[in-house]
Design a protein around this motif. Structure first.
Motif, mmCIF file in Angstrom:
data_model
loop_
_atom_site.group_PDB
_atom_site.id
_atom_site.type_symbol
_atom_site.label_atom_id
_atom_site.label_comp_id
_atom_site.label_asym_id
_atom_site.label_seq_id
_atom_site.Cartn_x
_atom_site.Cartn_y
_atom_site.Cartn_z
ATOM 1 N N LEU A 167 50.568 20.712 102.689
ATOM 2 C CA LEU A 167 52.086 19.114 102.799
ATOM 3 C C LEU A 167 50.939 17.599 102.568
ATOM 4 O O LEU A 167 51.236 16.620 102.070
ATOM 5 C CB LEU A 167 52.565 18.525 104.377
ATOM 6 C CG LEU A 167 53.905 19.779 103.952
ATOM 7 C CD1 LEU A 167 54.775 19.683 105.185
ATOM 8 C CD2 LEU A 167 54.870 19.492 103.353
ATOM 9 N N ILE A 168 49.519 17.942 103.573
ATOM 10 C CA ILE A 168 48.587 16.038 103.414
ATOM 11 C C ILE A 168 48.673 15.995 101.579
ATOM 12 O O ILE A 168 48.029 14.830 100.775
ATOM 13 C CB ILE A 168 47.496 17.209 103.817
ATOM 14 C CG1 ILE A 168 47.771 17.073 105.581
ATOM 15 C CG2 ILE A 168 46.823 15.809 103.885
ATOM 16 C CD1 ILE A 168 46.736 17.557 106.110
ATOM 17 N N GLU A 209 49.585 13.311 99.352
ATOM 18 C CA GLU A 209 47.721 12.463 99.182
ATOM 19 C C GLU A 209 48.330 11.653 96.887
ATOM 20 O O GLU A 209 48.757 11.043 96.767
ATOM 21 C CB GLU A 209 46.775 12.994 99.010
ATOM 22 C CG GLU A 209 46.529 12.478 100.574
ATOM 23 C CD GLU A 209 45.060 13.097 100.474
ATOM 24 O OE1 GLU A 209 43.918 14.130 99.561
ATOM 25 O OE2 GLU A 209 44.437 12.830 101.419
ATOM 26 N N GLN A 210 48.906 12.145 96.829
ATOM 27 C CA GLN A 210 49.217 12.766 95.037
ATOM 28 C C GLN A 210 50.603 12.163 94.409
ATOM 29 O O GLN A 210 50.717 11.367 93.975
ATOM 30 C CB GLN A 210 49.722 14.455 94.869
ATOM 31 C CG GLN A 210 48.548 14.942 94.872
ATOM 32 C CD GLN A 210 48.681 16.104 94.046
ATOM 33 O OE1 GLN A 210 50.010 17.048 94.166
ATOM 34 N NE2 GLN A 210 48.052 17.422 93.958
#
Length: 117
Positions: free
Chosen positions: A3-4, A8-9
């Motif tokens: 999920l991080i 970020e994307q």
């Protein structure tokens, strides 16, 4: 953990393409500086003494001599303030971290040039 990376994307936006360079190369970094309500681009030219980080979180340290005093500056690759990077000279070095240049002055601090095809 995934999920991080997804978050970020999503916030990544457009990536700037910079030329490939390594430790020992002489580069000119055009950096946007804010002074009060004005903005200008300042160029910082020096030798790359280290590249650290991975993927899009890379940082590189540039060292130059200014009036006999060594000045080092760390630039993040993903910073929006880095306008462009120009490689002026390709250096021939045998290690990745060139901290020994901090103790050298004059002709001893020169980095020989590498031939590029």
């Amino acid at each position: 953990m995934d999920l991080i990376k997804i978050a970020e994307q999503a916030f990544a936006g457009e990536k700037k393409e910079f030329p490939a360079f390594k430790s020992g190369d002489t580069v000119t970094v055009a950096y946007r500086i804010k002074e009060g309500n004005k903005e200008r681009i300042q160029e910082f030219r020096g030798d790359v003494i280290r590249i650290s980080g991975s993927e899009d979180k890379k940082r590189f340290t540039v060292r130059k001599m200014s009036n006999g005093v060594g000045v080092e500056r760390i630039f993040p690759m993903d910073s929006p303030f880095v306008e462009k990077i120009t490689v002026n000279k390709y250096g021939k070095v045998r290690r990745a971290k060139l901290y020994y240049l901090r103790d050298l002055t004059g002709k001893k601090a020169r980095i020989p040039e590498r031939r590029v095809k």
